[in-house]
Design a protein around this motif. Sequence first.
Motif, PDB file in Angstrom:
ATOM      1  N   VAL A 372       0.837  -1.202   0.000  1.00 18.77           N
ATOM      2  CA  VAL A 372       0.000   0.000   0.000  1.00 18.77           C
ATOM      3  C   VAL A 372       0.870   1.248   0.000  1.00 18.77           C
ATOM      4  CG1 VAL A 372      -1.644   1.341   1.360  1.00 18.77           C
ATOM      5  CG2 VAL A 372      -1.993  -1.118   1.047  1.00 18.77           C
ATOM      6  N   ASN A 376       0.984   4.169  -2.918  1.00 24.61           N
ATOM      7  CA  ASN A 376       0.806   5.587  -2.602  1.00 24.61           C
ATOM      8  C   ASN A 376       1.991   6.414  -3.063  1.00 24.61           C
ATOM      9  OD1 ASN A 376      -1.770   5.480  -1.414  1.00 24.61           O
ATOM     10  ND2 ASN A 376      -0.908   4.746   0.523  1.00 24.61           N
ATOM     11  N   THR A 427      -6.607   0.373  -2.506  1.00 28.15           N
ATOM     12  CA  THR A 427      -5.663   1.450  -2.780  1.00 28.15           C
ATOM     13  C   THR A 427      -5.490   1.663  -4.272  1.00 28.15           C
ATOM     14  OG1 THR A 427      -4.493   0.831  -0.747  1.00 28.15           O
ATOM     15  CG2 THR A 427      -3.356   2.306  -2.255  1.00 28.15           C
ATOM     16  N   ALA A 430      -8.624   3.469  -5.568  1.00 29.01           N
ATOM     17  CA  ALA A 430      -9.058   4.703  -4.908  1.00 29.01           C
ATOM     18  C   ALA A 430      -9.205   5.873  -5.895  1.00 29.01           C
ATOM     19  CB  ALA A 430      -8.089   5.052  -3.776  1.00 29.01           C
TER      20      ALA A 430
END
Length: 1143
Positions: A372, A376, A427, A430
């Motif tokens: 994750v 990001n 994620t 998103a």
Amino acid sequence: MSQFSSEDEAELQSLLRELLKGVKDRISGAPSVECAEEILLHLEETDKNFHNYEFVKYLREYVESSLGAVIEEETENFTRGDGHAVGSGQDTVVHAVTKRTRESTQYKQMMQTLKQTMMVVVESLINKFEEDQLKKEEMDRKSQHEQSSSHYTDNCSDSDSSFNQSYAFIKHEQLQVISEKLDPGRPRELRLEALQSLCYAPPSDVLSCESWTGLRRNLSAALTDPDPELSMRLMNDFQKEVTTFWIRHPEKYMEEIIENTLSLLALHSEQAMSSPGSEKSLEPVHLISLLDIKATWFKKWMHGYYSRTVTMQFYYVKQYNRHFKQYYLEFVYFVHSLCVLGRLVMYTNGRKLFPIKVKKRRDPVTLTDLVVILINIMYQHPKPSCGETTHADSLSPTNLVMEVLRTLCDRTECAVECLYQIPVIETLLAPVITLLKGKLVSTTGLTHIADMLARIATTERGLSLLLYDRNLVSAEGENISAAHVVVQFTQRLLAKELHVFSELEIPPAVSGAFIFVCRQMYNTCEGLQVLRPYSLHECIAKAWRKTSSMSERVPTPVPGAPPAITSQEVAWEEMLLDNLLNFAATPKGLLLLQQTGAINECVTYMFSRFTKKLQVSRCEKFGYGVMVTQVASTAPGIVALQSSGFVQTIVVELWSALECGREDVRVVHPKSTPMDPIDRSCLKSFLSLVNLLSSPYAVWELLGHRALPNKMEYNLREMATSVLDLMDRLIIINSDTKIHSLFNYEQSHTFGLRLLSLLCCNLDSFLLLESQYNLSELLLQGQRDNVTEPEFIIDGLSVERNHVLVRIGSVGGPSERRLPPRALQKGNDPYPWPIVSTYPLPKYYILDVPKTLRTKQGKNRLLKHKETERDASWMDDCRRQFCKIMATNTLTGYGMTHIQLCLKFTTRWPWSNSFSGHYISIITAGKKMGLNCIEDSLTQLSACFQDGYPGHDWFASTVFLLMHGDVGRSLSLLLRFSRLLPSAFLWPPRLHSSVHLPIEIAQSGIHPIYSCTAHYVEMLLKAEVPLVFSAFRMSGFTPSQICIQWLGQCFWNYLDWPEVCHYVATCVIMGPDYQVYMCISALRHLQQDILQHTQTQDLQVFLKEEPIHGFRVSNYLEYMEGLERNYRSMVLSDMRSILPRSS
């Protein structure tokens, strides 16, 4: 295990030198050693002559001689049923056999012998090269170096470095002098000279010398010297090269090197870490990051099991891993740390380090947390952090993270532990969900998101996660799976419906990437089941038509003017067409493709890629074989293949392999005479043609109402270009002109007869060929002409003709007829089977079937419940009684009594509907049929064609025989049966040109048996019998094709007559979805045979020619009931979708 002699080593050295000369230009042009290594590692992919190098051929022969027996033994063990050790995720025989082979003692011995020998060979080459270099430099060498100019080999392979020249025998006194010169107080030039001299000494001599203690101290001082030429770069070079020779030394030296290196890199300043505002001091890990930004040294240490085990051991003991996530201050340190982490999680022991306790974070970092975090980072840094060069792009956070994630995707165990997790999918999606909610978000990383999702969707575990885990919150606030989010976003991308798109310029590449994700789902049966409500095929087709119409309106180009249509627009149009084409991977998907009206364009596009031998996609393991087979199963599909030129290409390739030689190649070694009826050079073309002509629709479209040319003269260079030409030149050879037109008459005609045998396995195809070309009489005449009084001549052609004549002259299952073999026996009588020269067949080929006594037991059981016919549970009672009867009796004598009783109460059936009494008048074709004779009904074939349905009504014929030839009873039963849903699937002519079908299905020309039954056969087969499903994929054949043949002729010639009766009774009483379960049971029954014939590359031939031995419906009824419990709600509801809209 064969060992290498000195002569073998000399030959290997010569062959390796030849290989290196062949790739000299590639290696010399590499910008670095790492790039040269990459070139060599991927040489097979980039060098078209790779398999022509003698070195490669030598190694291949060595591997085959060492492991050939092991592979054959493991394959036989597995196909015999000993393959119980297949692990999860290994859903093919190849994977299982490969795993067993790599675990064998022979494999380990082979690898050890090969490794040791190649070390000696490479070392010898290096030494010879170094000797040549030294001779060139000898005149320019200073006098102080002359003492070390005599070089001898020491049988130790080492790697090149900036200091390394060669090895020499150095006395202990000389090592003592070198140690003194390395003293930190000595001048820089003298220390460099000492280091240069030290490189001449073998490491074993250095480590064992008496002055090693002082030498080690001074060498360590050199590594910490401020001068970079002496210090850190030397250590990093050593890190990268030490892996090539530490296996030759005691393990304690490797452990010492690894432990000290990790201890050095773990050093950090506690003061700097405790003071957030203070300036960070450079630490060892920063310096090594500057020198080796992608942690090449760590990749090499982790590559081999020998060193990886020790490295991970020290990670466990001293927990050096706690520092990798604490520094993101300098970009190079970040890159280095990311590369180290990416390499760690690739291995099982590396993943066991997690979760990791990290300062300033309350909870430990798990594997999922790490992934994750990486995703990001990709979102936060979508562009390169510095510069615009290619090197800078390769070091951008996004590219680095994607490199790690792609590596994890390619490894099944890594992907399961790291990627196939709900937080990771959340994620990834998103930004997509944010855009669906109408909010602005950066779209730079959308392509990378789609890339990851597509890779996840290529595996069974990943696809299941995307399709069925409903843990995402949609824009509307409901819980849905990732597949729904992706397809909704893709739809809006194609339609440009989101208002945020007006503010964002989203390139076609993003839309194409998300369509590709959907494609990875809808080219599977289960994926299409989830995505079908979105009508994505219509969205893609609409976008393609729009793009295509724009390109058609482009004006004539003017010289000097810019092109009216760009290459990006052309690529976008082809990409849409390519994704439309992939709907044809499943039966129901092919129906959807046909409904778009773009099937001809898609097949033409597929043919263009097929002729260029291009891959289906970057995620596909197989070529277009399966897709071509699916398309050829339907009438619209075979028409599209014919018009695209695909059929002609296959025929020309076949004819070239069969009849034409390679005229452009000088014949040095004459081609051996083939011993098999179908030579290996023709096998691939033969199987492609069998796949193409497996369906009766293909035979009708390519041969129906087409007369043979029967020319007076054939040019020897005249090639066959159509299936009709093959029929004329290879099968129906009825003149001397045709015989003389073939270069290899016996081989080519045998090939044609083999093809004819397979075509005639489909009874509809046989009836067409018989009615148009009078096959039986032609073959019988060929047998009569092959006589030397008073006996027949036994040769390959007469044996093949005899087999075909028996096959087409009799009807029956495995216990009801006997087919003559194609092989001769040893002894005085090589062919003891009767030669057929006239009909009817000799009694030898018709087996006596014991008669079944008729009984009223089953009828009485059902009549007990007649008084309760108004009870809604009557049908359930009927089903239970039927199952009991099946377990103890046969239905041959009284099966229709049960069916007739059930038909009286059709209003109670859950699959009853308002079908009218539509009835195809075909019973007349069955009046003259006997159980063991079918040819008497051929006179009615022309009436079948005139009546609209091109084939014979095998279901009506089956009912006619079940009614013992009573036309009245047969007609009465069929009229009642026509009102029920099962009639649509058991009785193919029932829905031919029917007004009761939905308009979109009727106009497609694809029967529901294919688009519905066959679709669910493939879907359930993948879930229930995955090995069989994988075998079909490997062979290029599809389960739907053989099931359509079984069902189309009511299992005639594949099951014994009692089992045919059981099939009909089971589907009528238990429900139409049992047609699917019946096919699954039959394929499950044949599992071992299917796996075996996949290995011998004749799966199509086996399934079409061989009956289903030993199969009894009653033995699998319980299994089918289990399938009903799991799948009825899905299968039966889809079957009901063909009902009239008003019902």
